[in-house]
Design a protein around this motif. Structure first.
Motif, PDB file in Angstrom:
ATOM      1  N   GLU A 215       0.801  -1.232  -0.001  1.00 24.72           N
ATOM      2  CA  GLU A 215      -0.032  -0.003   0.030  1.00 24.72           C
ATOM      3  C   GLU A 215       0.863   1.244   0.012  1.00 24.72           C
ATOM      4  N   TRP A 216       1.869   1.189   0.274  1.00 25.77           N
ATOM      5  CA  TRP A 216       2.870   2.462   0.638  1.00 25.77           C
ATOM      6  C   TRP A 216       3.245   2.619  -0.782  1.00 25.77           C
ATOM      7  N   VAL A 217       3.613   1.605  -1.958  1.00 23.18           N
ATOM      8  CA  VAL A 217       3.772   1.887  -3.251  1.00 23.18           C
ATOM      9  C   VAL A 217       2.621   2.371  -4.067  1.00 23.18           C
ATOM     10  N   ARG A 218       1.307   1.789  -3.725  1.00 23.67           N
ATOM     11  CA  ARG A 218       0.388   2.189  -4.369  1.00 23.67           C
ATOM     12  C   ARG A 218       0.057   3.448  -4.090  1.00 23.67           C
ATOM     13  N   GLY A 219       0.294   3.698  -2.956  1.00 22.03           N
ATOM     14  CA  GLY A 219      -0.059   5.345  -2.349  1.00 22.03           C
ATOM     15  C   GLY A 219       0.803   6.443  -3.376  1.00 22.03           C
ATOM     16  N   LEU A 220       2.028   5.967  -3.376  1.00 28.60           N
ATOM     17  CA  LEU A 220       3.128   6.990  -4.333  1.00 28.60           C
ATOM     18  C   LEU A 220       2.467   6.867  -5.648  1.00 28.60           C
ATOM     19  N   ARG A 221       2.588   5.595  -6.086  1.00 25.15           N
ATOM     20  CA  ARG A 221       1.784   5.736  -7.555  1.00 25.15           C
ATOM     21  C   ARG A 221       0.529   6.398  -7.820  1.00 25.15           C
ATOM     22  N   ASP A 222      -0.493   6.532  -7.003  1.00 24.30           N
ATOM     23  CA  ASP A 222      -1.643   7.206  -7.129  1.00 24.30           C
ATOM     24  C   ASP A 222      -1.315   8.526  -6.914  1.00 24.30           C
ATOM     25  N   GLN A 223      -0.517   9.236  -6.017  1.00 21.69           N
ATOM     26  CA  GLN A 223      -0.273  10.521  -6.015  1.00 21.69           C
ATOM     27  C   GLN A 223       0.641  10.960  -7.308  1.00 21.69           C
ATOM     28  N   CYS A 224       1.380  10.229  -7.906  1.00 23.80           N
ATOM     29  CA  CYS A 224       2.048  10.503  -8.934  1.00 23.80           C
ATOM     30  C   CYS A 224       0.882  10.608 -10.399  1.00 23.80           C
ATOM     31  N   SER A 225      -0.022   9.682 -10.166  1.00 26.17           N
ATOM     32  CA  SER A 225      -1.071   9.774 -11.168  1.00 26.17           C
ATOM     33  C   SER A 225      -1.868  10.877 -11.044  1.00 26.17           C
ATOM     34  N   SER A 226      -2.534  11.374  -9.756  1.00 29.59           N
ATOM     35  CA  SER A 226      -3.077  12.597  -9.560  1.00 29.59           C
ATOM     36  C   SER A 226      -2.295  13.794 -10.144  1.00 29.59           C
ATOM     37  N   ALA A 227      -0.958  13.806  -9.958  1.00 28.70           N
ATOM     38  CA  ALA A 227      -0.302  14.848 -10.281  1.00 28.70           C
ATOM     39  C   ALA A 227       0.289  14.890 -11.887  1.00 28.70           C
ATOM     40  N   SER A 228       0.022  13.831 -12.470  1.00 27.68           N
ATOM     41  CA  SER A 228       0.515  13.480 -13.858  1.00 27.68           C
ATOM     42  C   SER A 228       2.168  13.630 -13.790  1.00 27.68           C
ATOM     43  N   VAL A 229       2.576  12.857 -12.721  1.00 30.35           N
ATOM     44  CA  VAL A 229       3.910  12.610 -13.030  1.00 30.35           C
ATOM     45  C   VAL A 229       4.421  11.178 -13.226  1.00 30.35           C
ATOM     46  N   PRO A 230       5.183  10.950 -14.116  1.00 30.62           N
ATOM     47  CA  PRO A 230       5.611   9.584 -14.455  1.00 30.62           C
ATOM     48  C   PRO A 230       6.251   8.802 -13.008  1.00 30.62           C
ATOM     49  N   PHE A 231       5.788   7.752 -13.248  1.00 34.88           N
ATOM     50  CA  PHE A 231       6.091   6.742 -11.847  1.00 34.88           C
ATOM     51  C   PHE A 231       6.650   5.569 -12.466  1.00 34.88           C
ATOM     52  N   PHE A 232       8.132   5.222 -11.820  1.00 36.95           N
ATOM     53  CA  PHE A 232       8.835   4.212 -12.388  1.00 36.95           C
ATOM     54  C   PHE A 232       9.243   3.459 -11.085  1.00 36.95           C
ATOM     55  N   PHE A 233       8.531   2.032 -11.084  1.00 36.58           N
ATOM     56  CA  PHE A 233       8.730   1.252  -9.932  1.00 36.58           C
ATOM     57  C   PHE A 233       9.717   0.269 -10.281  1.00 36.58           C
ATOM     58  N   LYS A 234      10.736   0.536  -9.580  1.00 32.18           N
ATOM     59  CA  LYS A 234      12.077  -0.355  -9.870  1.00 32.18           C
ATOM     60  C   LYS A 234      12.130  -1.845  -9.478  1.00 32.18           C
ATOM     61  N   GLN A 235      11.476  -2.117  -8.249  1.00 32.72           N
ATOM     62  CA  GLN A 235      11.637  -3.354  -7.526  1.00 32.72           C
ATOM     63  C   GLN A 235      10.932  -3.376  -6.184  1.00 32.72           C
ATOM     64  N   TRP A 236      10.668  -4.668  -5.760  1.00 33.08           N
ATOM     65  CA  TRP A 236      10.205  -4.936  -4.365  1.00 33.08           C
ATOM     66  C   TRP A 236      11.371  -5.145  -3.358  1.00 33.08           C
ATOM     67  N   GLY A 237      12.399  -5.308  -4.122  1.00 30.90           N
ATOM     68  CA  GLY A 237      13.670  -5.802  -3.208  1.00 30.90           C
ATOM     69  C   GLY A 237      13.921  -7.242  -2.719  1.00 30.90           C
ATOM     70  N   GLY A 238      14.560  -7.190  -1.617  1.00 24.93           N
ATOM     71  CA  GLY A 238      15.240  -8.777  -1.180  1.00 24.93           C
ATOM     72  C   GLY A 238      16.607  -8.647  -1.104  1.00 24.93           C
ATOM     73  N   PRO A 239      17.191  -9.886  -1.001  1.00 30.01           N
ATOM     74  CA  PRO A 239      18.589 -10.047  -0.955  1.00 30.01           C
ATOM     75  C   PRO A 239      19.413  -9.557  -2.206  1.00 30.01           C
ATOM     76  N   ARG A 240      18.363  -9.820  -3.178  1.00 34.27           N
ATOM     77  CA  ARG A 240      18.901  -9.368  -4.708  1.00 34.27           C
ATOM     78  C   ARG A 240      17.646  -8.459  -5.083  1.00 34.27           C
ATOM     79  N   GLY A 241      17.937  -7.367  -5.645  1.00 33.92           N
ATOM     80  CA  GLY A 241      17.176  -6.527  -6.075  1.00 33.92           C
ATOM     81  C   GLY A 241      15.728  -7.148  -6.760  1.00 33.92           C
ATOM     82  N   GLU A 242      16.183  -8.157  -7.654  1.00 36.71           N
ATOM     83  CA  GLU A 242      15.122  -8.834  -8.370  1.00 36.71           C
ATOM     84  C   GLU A 242      14.580  -9.938  -7.872  1.00 36.71           C
ATOM     85  N   ALA A 243      14.694 -10.160  -6.646  1.00 33.40           N
ATOM     86  CA  ALA A 243      14.183 -11.274  -5.821  1.00 33.40           C
ATOM     87  C   ALA A 243      12.757 -11.405  -5.786  1.00 33.40           C
TER      88      ALA A 243
END
Length: 261
Positions: A215-243
């Motif tokens: 929900e933290w990520v969705r909240g930022l996505r939605d804030q970007c959408s409301s402000a018409s700001v491009p949103f790039f979600f890189k990763q959820w993370g873990g021991p390796r970035g792509e885990a």
């Protein structure tokens, strides 16, 4: 100059290396780990101690195709121990090769404000700041106040729910923390956006997103959408970035600045 696996850029350029920690997001700094593991080598003779590398200033010349270049991925362009004169030399190099876009990311936006009052940044600079939690959200306003072609936020590692003022911001990158320290259950519980598959369970992915923190990520996505700001979600993370991958609600989010020049 190196090609990189960082998804939002193409090359890294480090005319200096080394830094010091300023906020909670720095606690498990990947750059420090990398540099200290190579302390005493030709690449990092001083480990993560701040080190100027003037012999690298002309490296952008070797890249002929216009490229995105993450500048000082192993340091902070606006570190207080770097002289303005050396920053000038880096900016001079950017001006010599303006066909690139130089992504400059800092945790010290107040120093960016001060420097930009002395010298206007090259038009090829995309200027960003890191925000990890609400306590550092004020950095967005500082970075937006600097004259630059693109102003962006790197919300990585995301350590809590965030409400951002996106006025003057043209791009937001979000990512969960990654690194071997996430193998420690206590650290993962405190800082991670991911959870490990329970012991004894053999089916399904080893690492998945924590739905409560998704929900933290969705909240930022939605804030970007409301402000018409491009949103790039890189990763959820873990021991390796792509885990745990990078899909959010069934798709990837690869927004980039529009009409940046």
């Amino acid at each position: 100059m190196n090609e990189t696996m960082i998804l939002w850029t193409e090359h890294t350029w480090n005319p200096m290396s080394g830094c010091t920690k300023v906020t909670a997001g720095c606690k498990f700094c990947y750059a420090q780990t990398l540099a200290e593991n190579k302390r005493g080598t030709k690449a990092f003779p001083n480990g993560f101690d701040l080190t100027l590398r003037p012999w690298k200033l002309d490296e952008p010349r070797a890249i002929k195709r216009p490229s995105l270049i993450f500048t000082n991925s192993m340091s902070d362009f606006f570190h207080e121990s770097v002289t303005d004169e050396y920053r000038d030399q880096i900016c001079d190099a950017m001006d010599r090769y303006p066909h690139h876009r130089y992504q400059v990311l800092t945790k010290r936006p107040e120093n960016a404000v001060r420097y930009a009052a002395r010298r206007r940044l090259p038009r090829s600079v995309w200027l960003g700041t890191t925000i990890e939690h609400q306590a550092t959200a004020y950095r967005a306003g500082l970075i937006a106040s600097v004259d630059a072609s693109v102003h962006f936020l790197s919300v990585e590692p995301l350590l809590g729910e965030l409400t951002l003022d996106l006025a003057g911001i043209e791009w937001v990158i979000v990512g969960g923390e990654s690194g071997p320290h996430l193998m420690r259950p206590d650290v993962c519980a405190e800082r991670g956006l991911v959870k490990r598959r329970p012991e004894g369970v053999k089916d399904g992915p080893l690492w998945t997103a924590r739905e409560d923190r998704a929900e933290w990520v969705r909240g930022l996505r939605d804030q970007c959408s409301s402000a018409s700001v491009p949103f790039f979600f890189k990763q959820w993370g873990g021991p390796r970035g792509e885990a745990a991958g990078r899909d959010l609600d069934g798709r990837t989010w690869d927004g980039m600045p529009v009409g940046a020049g």
